[in-house]
Design an enzyme around this catalytic site. Structure first.
Site, PDB file in Angstrom:
ATOM      1  N   CYS A  94       0.806  -1.223   0.000  1.00  0.00           N
ATOM      2  CA  CYS A  94       0.000   0.000   0.000  1.00  0.00           C
ATOM      3  C   CYS A  94       0.846   1.284   0.000  1.00  0.00           C
ATOM      4  O   CYS A  94       1.391   1.640  -1.034  1.00  0.00           O
ATOM      5  CB  CYS A  94      -0.994  -0.041   1.158  1.00  0.00           C
ATOM      6  N   HIS A 190      -3.598  -5.705   2.490  1.00  0.00           N
ATOM      7  CA  HIS A 190      -3.261  -5.747   3.917  1.00  0.00           C
ATOM      8  C   HIS A 190      -3.911  -7.006   4.489  1.00  0.00           C
ATOM      9  O   HIS A 190      -4.382  -7.869   3.772  1.00  0.00           O
ATOM     10  CB  HIS A 190      -3.871  -4.554   4.652  1.00  0.00           C
TER      11      HIS A 190
HETATM   12  N1  GLN Z   1      -2.166   6.864   2.183  1.00  0.00           N
HETATM   13  C1  GLN Z   1      -2.291   5.986   1.090  1.00  0.00           C
HETATM   14  C2  GLN Z   1      -3.669   5.949   0.460  1.00  0.00           C
HETATM   15  O1  GLN Z   1      -4.672   6.104   1.144  1.00  0.00           O
HETATM   16  C3  GLN Z   1      -1.853   4.619   1.587  1.00  0.00           C
HETATM   17  C4  GLN Z   1      -2.833   3.994   2.515  1.00  0.00           C
HETATM   18  C5  GLN Z   1      -2.368   2.695   3.098  1.00  0.00           C
HETATM   19  O2  GLN Z   1      -1.165   2.407   3.152  1.00  0.00           O
HETATM   20  N2  GLN Z   1      -3.309   1.905   3.558  1.00  0.00           N
HETATM   21  O3  GLN Z   1      -3.735   5.777  -0.734  1.00  0.00           O
END
Ligand code: GLN
Length: 237
Positions: A94, A190
Site C-alpha cells: 500500500c 493488507h
Molecule cells: N495513504 C495511502 C492511500 O490512502 C496509503 C494507505 C495505506 O497504506 N493503507 O492511498
C-alpha cells in the site's frame, strides 16, 4: 548454514492494518522448519545495506507517514535498486508500494517523489477503496483487505501481481492489482496478507533465499488454519 535475514523497512511508520504480521509470518515459517534467521529493523535514518537481506518487507501507512519516510526512501533509492536487481525479495504494501512507483500525488495535491522500482504513478482519488479482495496471481489465489485513497496506474510494460476477481485493486477501473519487478512485489493487500496466503509467503522466502541459500529447501508445513482463514476472508464483502 548462515542465517536468513528478513529486513523490516520503516517498522515504526509503515505498519497499519496488521502489516507487521507479514514479518511475523516469514519468521515463523522459517522457525517451524528449523531454519536459522533473524529480523533486522530498518528505521528512518539508518544506514542499513539492503543487500545484506534476503527478504525486505515494508507496510502501509497514512499519507502523513508516507511524507515521513519518502525522503529517506529516496536517499536509499540506489541501495534499494541494487538489492532488487541482485534478486533480494521485497514485499511492499500500500503506502510503501505507492512510494516504490515513480510518484505519489496525495488527494490534497501534494506530491511525493517515488523511487521508480515500479513504472507506476499513484494519484489520490475521491473516496477510498475499501474491502476484502481476491486476486488471481502466478502464486494462486491471494486474499487480502484493501483500504486506499490512491489510484495506481501501471506503465504499459509494468507487470501486475495479478487480476482482481473481487475488490478494486490498483485503481478500481481496471482489474490489475499490484506490481512485480524482478522479485519485488507491490500490493494493496493488507490483512496482513501473508498469514492468509502461505504459498505466497513461501514463494517470497524461496525467491529471496535462492541468491545466498540455494541449498535450502522449504519443506511442507500444515497450513490448514491459514487456508481456512483465506476461505473465510474470501466470502466476506
Ligand atoms: N495513504 C495511502 C492511500 O490512502 C496509503 C494507505 C495505506 O497504506 N493503507 O492511498
Amino acid at each position: 548454514m548462515s542465517e536468513v535475514v528478513i529486513a523490516h523497512l520503516f517498522p515504526h511508520r509503515m505498519n497499519i492494518y496488521g502489516d507487521t504480521g507479514n514479518v511475523i509470518t516469514l519468521s515463523k515459517r522459517l522457525e517451524w522448519r528449523g531454519i536459522p534467521h533473524r529480523v533486522d529493523l530498518v528505521p528512518v535514518g539508518s544506514d542499513y545495506d539492503l543487500l545484506g537481506a534476503d527478504v525486505v518487507v515494508a507496510g502501509g501507512g497514512e499519507d502523513i507517514s508516507q511524507i515521513e519516510v519518502a525522503h529517506d526512501l529516496v536517499e536509499r533509492a540506489d541501495n534499494v535498486r541494487l538489492a532488487v536487481e541482485a534478486g533480494v525479495a521485497f514485499l511492499v504494501v500500500c503506502g510503501s508500494y505507492q512510494l516504490f512507483g515513480r510518484r505519489f500525488v496525495a488527494s490534497d495535491g501534494s506530491e511525493l517523489a517515488g523511487i521508480g522500482v515500479f513504472d507506476a504513478e499513484t494519484v489520490g482519488g475521491k473516496g477510498r477503496l475499501i474491502g476484502n479482495v481476491i486476486v488471481e496471481s502466478d502464486f494462486g489465489r491471494l486474499v487480502g483487505f484493501e483500504n486506499h485513497g490512491g489510484r495506481t496506474i501501471l506503465g504499459s510494460g509494468q507487470a501486475a501481481l495479478g487480476r482482481v476477481t473481487k475488490g478494486s485493486g490498483n485503481n478500481g477501473s481496471g482489474s490489475d492489482e499490484g506490481a512485480v519487478t524482478h522479485h519485488c512485489f507491490g500490493t494493496y493487500l493488507h490483512g496482513s496478507v501473508l498469514p492468509k496466503n502461505p504459498g505466497f509467503a513461501d514463494e517470497l522466502l524461496r525467491l529471496g533465499m535462492e541468491r545466498r541459500h540455494s541449498m535450502v529447501s522449504l519443506g511442507e508445513l500444515d497450513d490448514a488454519i491459514e487456508v481456512t482463514a483465506a476461505r473465510s476472508a474470501a466470502t466476506r464483502p
